[in-house]
Enzyme design. Structure first.
Site, PDB file in Angstrom:
ATOM      1  N   SER A 227       0.839  -1.192   0.000  1.00  0.00           N
ATOM      2  CA  SER A 227       0.000   0.000   0.000  1.00  0.00           C
ATOM      3  C   SER A 227       0.875   1.243   0.000  1.00  0.00           C
ATOM      4  CB  SER A 227      -0.924   0.000   1.212  1.00  0.00           C
ATOM      5  OG  SER A 227      -0.246   0.550   2.310  1.00  0.00           O
ATOM      6  N   LYS A 228       0.198   2.364  -0.173  1.00  0.00           N
ATOM      7  CA  LYS A 228       0.915   3.634  -0.281  1.00  0.00           C
ATOM      8  C   LYS A 228       1.745   3.928   0.965  1.00  0.00           C
ATOM      9  CE  LYS A 228      -3.062   5.082  -2.787  1.00  0.00           C
ATOM     10  NZ  LYS A 228      -3.908   6.032  -3.422  1.00  0.00           N
ATOM     11  N   ARG A 229       1.363   3.304   2.061  1.00  0.00           N
ATOM     12  CA  ARG A 229       2.052   3.624   3.307  1.00  0.00           C
ATOM     13  C   ARG A 229       3.306   2.781   3.521  1.00  0.00           C
ATOM     14  NH1 ARG A 229      -3.074   3.916   3.770  1.00  0.00           N
ATOM     15  NH2 ARG A 229      -3.242   1.687   4.159  1.00  0.00           N
TER      16      ARG A 229
END
Ligand code: GLU
Length: 460
Positions: A227-229
């Protein structure tokens, strides 16, 4: 000319991450492979979550990776505008078509898309009507990657919310129709939306494009989706760290695709030539930042000198604007960087790796100190070296090497006996480029001063 028209359709609601880059790249590769068109469409209907900052990162990351778009924002094209926020009229026109065909109705302020088929009312435990089920025939998707996928839509769905904003499924399909998209290549997370989309295509009487749903990218550890995180997920981060875009593109191409031989590092032209559906894996790909670093190193190694130097200087200017390296003589800077080029994994290592060339204030590695000081009488050897320095010729690596060799021979020692202690004294560590090149670049005065300072600190 090829009829292929593919699009990358990001929503500017977050940073441009590896997953977005991979979807964009697969579309771009397919367009370049077939000689078709690659379109960039911005799906920015979600006013709350969009930002110009994210949009600009999409543009700059794509440009950095070399994924030029044939139509889209900034370049225009015959099917614009290319931002959904500017296409309100087109959506109303298409809504009109559906309504005229009797395929919409209003309920609770929203506009619904109506499926065709027998309807049964479903009641909950309190005999309250919950939904209306539609006896519909299954939608069959012949996905280029997943194969045959069947799914039945049996409930009407909203296409315009009560606040008047169109829903993703609607604008996505309308734009693909209006822009003449022939192949929809996107992440597998959209596979479950595809039956809704096909229902819409059919209601519009439009040809259904080919679908290709690319497997997910898993994060480095565990079974979760990247994910983006996640660390290492952002393209911008690699750009800032001085990664080479061609290495990043090469690595990302291998996330779900392979050339069917054991090649990994390969020229972009070859990737374009070989890129096709049958080389895309069905199983999920796993992101591995060590592999990416390795790919970067392989590209760095063969980077032409002038490019490497520019890359290095850009990195210092961006990330270490106060570094003494930037104040150094340009030819000296260039020489040091080229000396480090075959030794480092990424340009981000350069400031630390080369610090002793540019400043007298470099750290002393304690572990290296302990290791080198254990063997024989290193300080005696260093004293012998200092005493012999006036007889050294510092003009080339070879003359420095001859000096060290002669000293070793005279005292009945090996070359290495001088090398490790000299390296520790003049660089503070026990690893690095060749000691002869270090000596030559530093020059006799700096070498002598450093050795004497090292001796003084240890013989007090
Ligand atoms: N805006 C959608 C997304 O970012 C695009 C989906 C598609 O490619 O059809 O996931």
């Amino acid at each position: 000319m090829s009829h292929v028209r593919v699009r990358f359709a990001p929503s500017p609601t977050g940073f441009f991450h590896i997953g977005s880059a991979r979807t964009a790249l697969f579309n771009w590769l397919y367009a370049r492979h077939t000689g078709g068109k690659f379109i960039l469409r911005i799906e920015d209907t979600d006013k709350e979550r969009n930002s110009e900052e994210f949009l600009n990162i999409i543009y700059s990351s794509m440009k950095w990776l070399g994924m030029d778009w044939d139509e889209g924002p900034q370049v225009g094209g015959d099917y614009g505008p290319y931002r959904q926020s500017e296409r309100g009229d087109i959506y109303r026109e298409y809504l009109g078509k559906l309504t005229a065909a009797g395929r919409t109705y209003e309920k609770d302020g929203a506009i619904w898309f109506k499926l065709i088929g027998e309807r049964t009312e479903v009641y909950d435990d309190f005999r309250k009507k919950t939904v209306e089920k539609v006896a519909n025939k299954p939608v069959v998707i012949d996905d280029r990657i997943r194969g045959r996928v069947e799914r039945t839509e049996d409930e009407d769905f909203v296409i315009f919310r009560s606040d008047g904003s169109p829903v993703f499924h609607f604008v996505n399909v309308v734009d693909d129709i209006a822009m003449g998209i022939t192949h929809v290549i996107r992440g597998e997370d959209h596979l479950s939306n595809t039956s809704k989309h096909v229902e819409l295509y059919q209601a519009f009487g439009a040809p259904v494009p080919e679908f290709a749903h690319i497997p997910l990218i898993l994060k480095q550890e565990g079974s979760g989706k990247m994910s983006k995180r996640d660390k290492g997920a952002l393209i911008e981060e690699y750009q800032n760290r001085g990664y080479l875009p061609e290495a990043v593109v090469n690595y990302i191409a291998l996330l779900g695709w392979n050339p069917k031989d054991d090649r990994e590092k390969m020229p972009l032209a070859d990737i374009i030539a070989l890129f096709d559906w049958d080389h895309i894996n069905q199983s999920n790909a796993r992101f591995d930042d060590k592999k990416m670093a390795h790919m970067n190193m392989a590209y760095l190694l063969e980077q032409p000198a002038a490019h490497f130097i520019k890359n290095a200087r850009d990195y210092f200017e961006r990330q270490r604007p106060d570094a003494p390296a930037l104040a150094a003589d340009i030819t000296f800077f260039d020489e040091v960087m080229l000396l480090a080029q075959p030794k480092i994994k990424g340009v981000e290592e350069l400031p630390d790796y080369t610090c002793y060339f540019f400043s007298e204030d470099y750290p002393l590695n304690e572990k290296a100190l302990e290791k080198v000081m254990k063997k024989g009488e290193p300080l005696d050897r260093l004293r012998e070296l200092v005493a012999a320095l006036p007889g050294f010729d510092f003009s080339t690596d070879a003359t420095v090497e001859a000096g060290l060799a002669a000293l070793a021979e005279k005292n009945g020692r090996g070359f290495g006996d001088y090398q490790s202690i000299a390296r520790l004294a003049v660089t503070g560590t026990n690893a690095g480029p060749s000691i002869t090149a270090i000596f030559r670049l530093l020059g006799v005065d700096r070498v002598r001063t450093r050795c004497e300072r090292f001796l003084a600190a240890r013989s007090a």
